[in-house]
Scaffold this motif. Structure first.
Motif, short mmCIF file in Angstrom:
data_model
loop_
_atom_site.label_atom_id
_atom_site.label_comp_id
_atom_site.label_asym_id
_atom_site.label_seq_id
_atom_site.Cartn_x
_atom_site.Cartn_y
_atom_site.Cartn_z
N LEU A 64 0.84 -1.19 0.00
CA LEU A 64 0.00 0.00 0.00
C LEU A 64 0.88 1.25 0.00
O LEU A 64 1.86 1.31 0.74
CB LEU A 64 -0.89 0.04 1.24
CG LEU A 64 -1.84 -1.12 1.46
CD1 LEU A 64 -2.62 -0.91 2.74
CD2 LEU A 64 -2.77 -1.26 0.30
N VAL A 65 0.51 2.22 -0.81
CA VAL A 65 1.21 3.50 -0.86
C VAL A 65 0.15 4.56 -0.61
O VAL A 65 -0.84 4.64 -1.34
CB VAL A 65 1.87 3.74 -2.23
CG1 VAL A 65 2.58 5.08 -2.25
CG2 VAL A 65 2.82 2.61 -2.59
N GLY A 66 0.35 5.37 0.42
CA GLY A 66 -0.58 6.44 0.72
C GLY A 66 0.15 7.74 0.95
O GLY A 66 0.97 7.83 1.86
N GLU A 67 -0.10 8.73 0.10
CA GLU A 67 0.50 10.06 0.27
C GLU A 67 -0.53 10.99 0.91
O GLU A 67 -1.72 10.88 0.64
CB GLU A 67 0.91 10.66 -1.08
CG GLU A 67 2.16 10.06 -1.65
CD GLU A 67 2.69 10.86 -2.84
OE1 GLU A 67 2.56 12.11 -2.85
OE2 GLU A 67 3.24 10.23 -3.76
N TYR A 68 -0.05 11.88 1.73
CA TYR A 68 -0.93 12.88 2.34
C TYR A 68 -0.32 14.25 2.14
O TYR A 68 0.88 14.40 1.90
CB TYR A 68 -1.14 12.58 3.83
CG TYR A 68 0.12 12.62 4.66
CD1 TYR A 68 0.50 13.79 5.32
CD2 TYR A 68 0.93 11.50 4.79
CE1 TYR A 68 1.67 13.82 6.08
CE2 TYR A 68 2.08 11.52 5.55
CZ TYR A 68 2.44 12.70 6.20
OH TYR A 68 3.59 12.74 6.94
N ASP A 69 -1.17 15.27 2.18
CA ASP A 69 -0.73 16.64 1.99
C ASP A 69 -1.58 17.55 2.87
O ASP A 69 -2.78 17.70 2.63
CB ASP A 69 -0.89 17.03 0.51
CG ASP A 69 -0.22 18.37 0.18
OD1 ASP A 69 0.38 18.98 1.09
OD2 ASP A 69 -0.32 18.79 -0.98
N GLY A 70 -0.97 18.10 3.91
CA GLY A 70 -1.69 18.99 4.81
C GLY A 70 -2.44 18.29 5.93
O GLY A 70 -3.08 18.93 6.74
N THR A 71 -2.39 17.00 5.97
CA THR A 71 -3.03 16.21 7.03
C THR A 71 -1.97 15.86 8.07
O THR A 71 -0.80 15.72 7.74
CB THR A 71 -3.60 14.90 6.43
OG1 THR A 71 -4.51 15.22 5.40
CG2 THR A 71 -4.29 14.07 7.48
N ALA A 72 -2.39 15.68 9.31
CA ALA A 72 -1.46 15.24 10.33
C ALA A 72 -0.95 13.84 9.98
O ALA A 72 -1.73 12.97 9.56
CB ALA A 72 -2.14 15.22 11.70
N ALA A 73 0.34 13.64 10.13
CA ALA A 73 0.95 12.36 9.77
C ALA A 73 0.32 11.19 10.51
O ALA A 73 0.09 10.13 9.93
CB ALA A 73 2.46 12.40 10.03
N ASN A 96 -1.36 7.92 8.82
CA ASN A 96 -0.78 6.61 9.15
C ASN A 96 -1.86 5.64 9.62
O ASN A 96 -1.86 4.47 9.23
CB ASN A 96 0.30 6.76 10.21
CG ASN A 96 1.06 5.47 10.44
OD1 ASN A 96 0.92 4.50 9.71
ND2 ASN A 96 1.90 5.46 11.45
N VAL A 97 -2.79 6.12 10.43
CA VAL A 97 -3.87 5.25 10.92
C VAL A 97 -4.70 4.72 9.76
O VAL A 97 -5.03 3.53 9.72
CB VAL A 97 -4.77 6.02 11.94
CG1 VAL A 97 -6.05 5.26 12.22
CG2 VAL A 97 -4.01 6.28 13.22
N VAL A 98 -5.02 5.57 8.79
CA VAL A 98 -5.84 5.16 7.64
C VAL A 98 -5.14 4.05 6.85
O VAL A 98 -5.73 3.02 6.55
CB VAL A 98 -6.15 6.38 6.74
CG1 VAL A 98 -6.79 5.94 5.44
CG2 VAL A 98 -7.03 7.37 7.47
N VAL A 99 -3.88 4.26 6.50
CA VAL A 99 -3.15 3.28 5.68
C VAL A 99 -2.90 2.01 6.49
O VAL A 99 -3.05 0.90 5.99
CB VAL A 99 -1.83 3.88 5.15
CG1 VAL A 99 -1.07 2.85 4.32
CG2 VAL A 99 -2.11 5.12 4.30
N SER A 100 -2.54 2.15 7.75
CA SER A 100 -2.25 0.98 8.60
C SER A 100 -3.47 0.11 8.82
O SER A 100 -3.37 -1.12 8.83
CB SER A 100 -1.70 1.43 9.95
OG SER A 100 -0.45 2.04 9.79
N LYS A 101 -4.63 0.72 9.01
CA LYS A 101 -5.86 -0.06 9.21
C LYS A 101 -6.18 -0.89 7.98
O LYS A 101 -6.54 -2.06 8.09
CB LYS A 101 -7.04 0.85 9.55
CG LYS A 101 -7.07 1.27 11.00
CD LYS A 101 -8.33 2.04 11.30
CE LYS A 101 -8.38 2.42 12.77
NZ LYS A 101 -9.61 3.15 13.10
#
Length: 181
Positions: free
Chosen positions: A153-162, A166-171
């Motif tokens: 899984l690859v999840g990039e975020y921009d302006g969101t708290a890390a 992380n919780v979204v991708v890890s779940k």
């Protein structure tokens, strides 16, 4: 003129029934032929087996990217890659470097930490690289790369708290591991 006992020939898609038209439950539609003087009612033909749908896994992966990652608002770009290569699903216009992710990210963490993580033309500084997770960040943007049994899984975020990203991708990674993906 036909005698009362003569019957029309049977078509291959119908069968004889009693003197009324009845539904053929194994086919899910009306398939019986109304006959005035039936003698024997042959059993209904079993339904044809459907051809296997090879796109099911890809459709499911696309749904995971869209519904479980992007729809949260915490992840701006996402992809699911097969560990053996190939993009299973990716957000629109997103194409992470498959070779780096599948061949280097988890097998050579020292190289990742030394050179950073370049995805879709953007270079992140590697904050963590080990066999369970690769984390990169630059400014307000960041990336989490997490392997599962068969995918990455690859999840990039921009302006969101890390932490929220992380919780979204890890779940999702934990769920995919629990079902064998």
């Amino acid at each position: 003129m036909d005698s009362p006992t003569s019957r029309p020939p049977l078509r291959s898609d119908v069968h004889r029934c009693d003197t009324t038209v009845t539904p053929c439950l194994s086919h899910g539609f009306w398939t019986c032929l109304l006959l005035l003087a039936p003698t024997v009612t042959p059993p209904c033909r079993p339904p044809r087996a459907a051809a296997p749908d090879t796109s099911t896994s890809l459709l499911r992966a696309t749904a995971y990217v869209d519904d479980q990652l992007l729809a949260t608002g915490k992840i701006s770009k996402a992809a699911i890659l097969g560990k053996q290569g190939g993009v299973w699903a990716a957000s629109s216009g997103y194409s992470p470097e498959q070779d780096f992710i599948t061949q280097t990210a988890f097998t050579d963490p020292d190289t990742v930490r030394a050179n950073g993580i370049t995805l879709n033309g953007f270079k992140f500084m590697a904050l963590q690289a080990n066999d369970t997770e690769v984390i990169g960040r630059k400014g307000e943007r960041g990336v989490f790369i997490i392997p599962t049994t068969q995918a990455i899984l690859v999840g990039e975020y921009d302006g969101t708290a890390a932490g929220e990203a992380n919780v979204v991708v890890s779940k999702l990674a934990d769920y995919l591991k629990s079902v064998g993906y």
